[in-house]
Every structure is written in structure tokens, then in C-alpha cells.
Motif scaffolding. Structure first.
Motif, short mmCIF file in Angstrom:
data_model
loop_
_atom_site.label_atom_id
_atom_site.label_comp_id
_atom_site.label_asym_id
_atom_site.label_seq_id
_atom_site.Cartn_x
_atom_site.Cartn_y
_atom_site.Cartn_z
N LYS A 393 59.47 50.35 63.99
CA LYS A 393 60.48 49.87 64.93
C LYS A 393 61.21 51.05 65.58
O LYS A 393 61.74 50.91 66.69
CB LYS A 393 61.47 48.95 64.22
CG LYS A 393 60.86 47.63 63.78
CD LYS A 393 61.88 46.75 63.07
CE LYS A 393 61.24 45.44 62.62
NZ LYS A 393 62.21 44.57 61.89
N ARG A 394 61.26 52.18 64.89
CA ARG A 394 61.88 53.37 65.48
C ARG A 394 61.00 53.98 66.57
O ARG A 394 61.48 54.71 67.42
CB ARG A 394 62.08 54.46 64.42
CG ARG A 394 63.05 54.15 63.32
CD ARG A 394 63.32 55.40 62.49
NE ARG A 394 62.12 56.07 62.02
CZ ARG A 394 61.70 57.26 62.45
NH1 ARG A 394 62.37 57.91 63.39
NH2 ARG A 394 60.61 57.82 61.95
N CYS A 395 59.69 53.68 66.49
CA CYS A 395 58.72 54.39 67.32
C CYS A 395 58.23 53.59 68.52
O CYS A 395 57.94 54.17 69.56
CB CYS A 395 57.52 54.77 66.47
SG CYS A 395 57.94 55.75 65.02
N PHE A 396 58.11 52.28 68.36
CA PHE A 396 57.50 51.45 69.40
C PHE A 396 58.42 50.29 69.79
O PHE A 396 59.05 49.68 68.94
CB PHE A 396 56.15 50.89 68.90
CG PHE A 396 55.17 51.96 68.51
CD1 PHE A 396 54.44 52.64 69.48
CD2 PHE A 396 54.98 52.29 67.18
CE1 PHE A 396 53.54 53.63 69.12
CE2 PHE A 396 54.08 53.28 66.81
CZ PHE A 396 53.36 53.95 67.78
N MET A 397 58.43 50.00 71.09
CA MET A 397 59.30 48.95 71.60
C MET A 397 58.64 47.57 71.53
O MET A 397 59.34 46.56 71.52
CB MET A 397 59.68 49.25 73.06
CG MET A 397 60.36 50.59 73.26
SD MET A 397 60.79 50.85 75.00
CE MET A 397 61.05 52.62 75.02
N LEU A 398 57.31 47.52 71.53
CA LEU A 398 56.61 46.25 71.62
C LEU A 398 55.84 45.96 70.33
O LEU A 398 55.30 46.86 69.68
CB LEU A 398 55.64 46.27 72.81
CG LEU A 398 56.30 46.48 74.17
CD1 LEU A 398 55.24 46.66 75.26
CD2 LEU A 398 57.21 45.30 74.52
N ASP A 399 55.76 44.67 69.99
CA ASP A 399 55.20 44.24 68.70
C ASP A 399 53.74 44.62 68.52
O ASP A 399 53.32 45.02 67.44
CB ASP A 399 55.36 42.72 68.54
CG ASP A 399 56.81 42.31 68.33
OD1 ASP A 399 57.57 43.15 67.81
OD2 ASP A 399 57.18 41.18 68.68
N PHE A 400 52.93 44.47 69.58
CA PHE A 400 51.51 44.75 69.42
C PHE A 400 51.28 46.23 69.14
O PHE A 400 50.41 46.59 68.33
CB PHE A 400 50.71 44.33 70.67
CG PHE A 400 49.23 44.44 70.48
CD1 PHE A 400 48.51 43.40 69.93
CD2 PHE A 400 48.55 45.59 70.86
CE1 PHE A 400 47.13 43.50 69.73
CE2 PHE A 400 47.18 45.70 70.68
CZ PHE A 400 46.47 44.65 70.11
#
Length: 532
Positions: A393-400
Motif C-alpha cells: 500500500k506504500r508503493c502502489f496506488m491501485l489494487d491490481f
């Protein structure tokens, strides 16, 4: 004897009278036999000599082209305006000296009526003048097709902020040799300059600071866009577009296959034009060159009837977190004017007013996301996060992106391939056919046609060859040799610079946080969305 002759006379007379009738029938049968044979021969002769009427659908450049890895293509279902070709094909392909350009060197001679040679010199008086800015670490095999496709669409100027592979001397030398291209390296000097920039010292972007991976890239893109605005004004540009090198503009709705024509028709009071994005939907797990091998795309929510979108949501999503694998809020092109600023990688804004924007009803950005199986590991290798649900969650904005990173970091090669086939590859022919009929999925061939024609014409190999024979200036060579690849210790978004300028950051009146990449509406929004 006389009586016998008299007795036979009627018979002889009867036979004589039937002779003309038999002759007529014989001639008629002969005519009916020869007529179709003659017509068939005539048709054969006309076709052989090229005198027949050609099927318009087969008059395009790709009537004899096959899609790499996919056998014969049905590309000829769509004609690319102005791309009629010369039929001669040279027997030998040009050979590229660049290691990542080997698949770009082909040879034939398609006709490009808008441009004379690979330089694509655009008339200085041609309006409007369009520039594209991007931040990239890709190789020539991706950058050159992306760039020259947009040159065909009428883009004259490119501001390339390069690092990683794109900033190596071999590749940057080629990029710097192309007319209309400005290459900017991520050096320590650049980062110090950007640390003093206006948007670094304002709050609307600050929620994305000091985070790794996608957040760090998002900040870099915004800072680079701010610099590109200044360069665009100095170059006399009319429009500026931020686009990644895995995205292509699809100017549907224009009178020509041209972004220039599309923007020429925009009313003068419009400040920003939004292109909804379509997402690539790959049908194989062995794609090597997405631009010439992918023809199926998933349409954006903005280009679908709402009942179709929500009615087919489950089939279209295929148990993935969202309707699209990645973002769904498109990209925008802005009119270059006073007080223009970026508003994140997907939008532009203005310090003095709310921009007057329109959203196009047919044109789109084609986003080739996760189109290659290797995209799983390449994304993983660019990010140092832990493969846990909390840390991603710290690294990517989108779930996929988060799910893909965890799989790529924890699974075996075989498990990764199985996951990729299940979540990315469209292998179910029945579902695919159903969604194509409903309009959720669509076939788009124009980019394939253009890029394949550029390859076969030898454009890319000519660029590489020209760069190899051209000596760069000492200044450019030293810049490429002494560049920084934005290591963690030098990055603007690293922790050790967190205190830099933080007390001086200005709150803009009414300014909200920058527009991030957003997923399309989910089923939880079905009852809230109304027709525009």
C-alpha cells in the motif's frame, strides 16, 4: 417402287422441316456454354492486369501483412486514411546496430503522403503545434515506435525525461539525434533545480511525497511536466500532452487519422481536452511487441452505455479488483497558456482559473498495460517494497498493481504464468465474443497498421544508422556519461530530504490534492451514476 417412294415421301419431308429447329437449339446450347466461359476468362484477365475493382477493405498497407506471432491478420478490415502503399518490397531488411532495436529493422516502401522522410519535418507554419512530454526508462524498441507513431499523428516536439536504460549513452545518442526531440537527464543538478520549483513547495502534491515506487514516479512526472511547460512555451507550442511510452493516442472522430486535425477542431475557449483511456486486452501470453500484436481493447466507462457497463461488469472484470487492471481516468492535453500547471500525471490546471475542459466522445488513449508477461517481473524489479498486503500500500496506488507485485515476488515462474493467464489473458473465446458483441471489448487496428508500416519502411533502422554516423557534441556526450539514474540517495522523494522546504510550502486557495490514477466506477457506484 413408285408406290414405295410415295409412301416414304412424307417421312423425308418431315425430317427436312425439323432440321432448322435442331440447328437453332444446337447454337443456343453452344452460346450458353461459351458465354460463362468467356466471362470467366475476361474476369481473370482483368484481375491479372490489375484492371478490376479492388475491395476497399483490401486497399490498405496491410493487405499482405501478417501479425508477428499471430499468423495472417485481419488488419485489412480497417483502412488507414492516406496510407496507400507502394507495392515494391526490397528483398533485404536493414540491420540495426542497437541491441534492443533488432526487431525494428524491416524494409519495404509504403507511401507516407504527409511526410517526406524519417525526419518527418513538419511545416513550421502548420497549426496547431503539439508537444508530448514523458518520463521514461524504456529502450529504443519501445520509444521509437511510440515516438514516430505520434509524429505521424502530427506531434512535432518531444520532451523526454530519461533515466535507467533510456539514459544510457547508446540509447540517448539515438534519441538526441532525432529532430524535434529534447532529452533531459535526471541529474543531481536537475533534482536540485526541481527542489526549488513552485509545485515542490506547494501542498497539492505533497501527499505523494516521501513514498516509494508508484508515488515516487508520480512526483517525478509532475515535476517534469512543470519543466516541460516552460520548454513548450519557449518552443512556441500550442498544446502539451503528458503520455507514457506504453500509451498511444487514438484520434477517432477526426476527419483524418490525426491528432493535429482533432485539436484544430477544438473551440478556442477550451483549455483542456480529456482523452478517456482504453485498456489493452491481450489474447496470448507470449506477446513480444504489444504495439503490433495487440488489437483488442476494453472500452472506457465514459464511452459505454451505463446499463451495458454495469450489466456486464462481472464478465468484464473477471474476478480482478476493478473493471480495468490499472487506471481508468484517462489523460489530458492542455492548451499552452499563462499560469498553466500540472495537476498530477493525468490532468493539467491553471493557477488563475478553473480550466474549461471537454471530454472526447470517440478519441481515446490506448494503454498497453501488462501486455507482456515480462511486465510482471519488470515492475517488481523497479520496486523495493516487501511483498505483503500492508507494505504494498506504500508503493502502489491501485489494487491490481499490488496483487501483481506480490505474485511476482513470491510465486514460481510456472505459478506466475498461470496467474497471468487467469487474470490478464483473454483465453475464453465465448466470453470474449460476447463482450465484443456488447461493445465492452473492441478491435482497433490503426496503430498496428501505422507502426508496422514504419517498421517495414526502414524508418527505425534509418534513425539508428543516422545516429551511429553522427558525432554528438562534446557537451551532450558528457551529459549522457555523467548523468545520475536517480538513486535513492539523490532522489527528491527520499527520506533524507523530507524536511527540505516543508515549512515554506504554500497552500493554494481552493486547490485539492493532485489527481492520481483512478480506477473506473465499481458496482458500488451503480445506483449513484446517472446519464450525462
Amino acid at each position: 417402287m413408285k408406290s414405295m417412294l410415295n409412301h416414304r415421301a412424307p417421312l423425308i419431308s418431315s425430317s427436312s422441316s425439323s432440321s432448322p429447329t435442331n440447328s437453332f437449339i444446337t447454337r443456343l446450347l453452344l452460346l450458353l456454354t461459351l458465354l460463362p466461359v468467356s466471362l470467366a476468362c475476361l474476369a481473370f484477365i482483368l484481375q491479372w492486369r490489375g484492371g478490376g475493382l479492388a475491395d476497399p477493405a483490401s486497399a490498405s498497407v496491410i493487405s499482405s501483412t501478417s501479425v508477428p506471432g499471430g499468423g495472417n491478420s485481419d488488419l485489412n478490415h480497417e483502412v488507414f486514411p492516406g496510407m496507400e502503399t507502394v507495392s515494391s518490397v526490397s528483398p533485404k531488411a536493414h540491420q540495426s546496430s542497437s541491441s534492443d532495436c533488432s526487431n525494428l529493422a524491416r524494409s519495404s516502401s509504403p507511401s507516407f503522403p504527409y511526410y517526406g522522410d524519417w525526419n518527418f519535418g513538419v511545416d513550421s507554419n502548420l497549426k496547431p503545434k503539439i508537444c508530448i512530454t514523458t518520463s521514461t526508462s524504456a529502450g529504443l524498441d519501445q520509444i521509437l515506435p511510440w515516438m514516430f507513431y505520434h509524429k505521424v499523428l502530427g506531434v512535432s516536439t518531444f520532451f523526454l525525461f530519461v533515466e535507467g536504460k533510456a539514459a544510457t549513452p547508446t540509447i540517448s545518442k539515438v534519441l538526441e539525434s532525432i529532430p524535434g526531440v529534447k532529452v533531459i537527464y535526471r541529474t543531481k543538478d536537475l533534482e536540485e533545480k526541481q527542489a526549488k520549483s513552485r509545485i515542490w513547495n506547494e501542498t497539492w502534491l505533497s501527499s505523494f511525497f516521501y513514498k516509494p515506487c508508484n508515488y515516487e514516479l508520480f512526483v517525478k512526472q509532475s515535476l517534469n511536466m512543470e519543466m516541460a511547460i516552460v520548454m513548450a512555451r519557449e518552443a512556441g507550442m500550442d498544446w502539451i500532452l503528458h503520455l507514457d511510452t506504453d500509451e498511444l493516442i487514438y484520434p477517432a472522430g477526426a476527419r483524418e487519422h490525426s491528432l493535429r486535425r482533432l485539436l484544430l477542431d477544438v473551440p478556442p475557449n477550451v483549455d483542456m481536452v480529456i482523452f478517456p483511456n482504453y485498456e489493452s486486452s491481450v489474447e496470448r501470453d507470449d506477446i513480444k511487441d504489444p504495439f503490433t500484436e495487440v488489437s483488442m481493447f476494453k472500452k472506457n466507462y465514459d464511452h459505454l452505455p451505463k446499463d451495458t457497463y454495469f450489466g456486464m461488469y462481472k464478465e468484464a472484470t473477471r474476478n480482478n479488483p476493478n473493471y480495468f487492471l490499472t487506471y481508468g481516468n484517462g489523460k489530458s492535453v492542455a492548451r499552452v497558456q499563462d499560469h498553466l500547471r500540472p495537476n498530477g500525471a493525468h490532468r493539467w490546471h491553471n493557477y488563475m482559473k478553473t480550466p474549461n475542459e471537454i471530454k472526447l466522445e470517440e478519441a481515446a488513449v490506448l494503454h498497453y498495460t501488462y501486455a507482456k508477461f515480462s511486465d510482471l517481473t519488470s515492475r517488481r524489479d523497479r520496486c523495493g517494497c516487501k511483498p505483503t498486503k500492508e507494505d504494498v500500500k506504500r508503493c502502489f496506488m491501485l489494487d491490481f498493481d499490488r496483487s501483481a507485485f506480490i505474485i511476482a515476488s513470491t510465486a514460481t515462474e510456472e505459478e506466475m504464468l498461470s496467474w497471468y493467464r487467469e487474470h490478464v489473458v483473454w483465453g475464453d473465446k465465448e466470453v470474449k465474443t460476447k463482450l465484443l458483441r456488447k461493445g465492452i471489448l473492441t478491435r482497433i487496428y490503426s496503430p498496428m497498421v501505422v507502426i508496422q508500416a514504419l517498421k517495414e519502411s526502414g524508418v527505425f533502422s534509418a534513425v539508428v544508422s543516422s545516429a551511429s554516423s553522427t558525432n554528438l557534441s562534446k557537451k551532450n556526450f558528457l551529459a549522457s556519461m555523467h548523468k545520475s539514474n536517480s538513486s535513492r540517495s539523490e532522489s527528491l522523494t527520499s527520506k533524507d530530504k523530507e524536511s527540505q522546504g516543508i515549512s515554506a510550502r504554500r497552500h493554494l486557495l481552493g486547490a485539492e490534492s493532485a489527481v492520481p490514477p483512478l480506477s473506473p466506477p465499481g458496482m458500488e457506484h451503480a445506483g449513484l451514476v446517472t446519464e450525462d
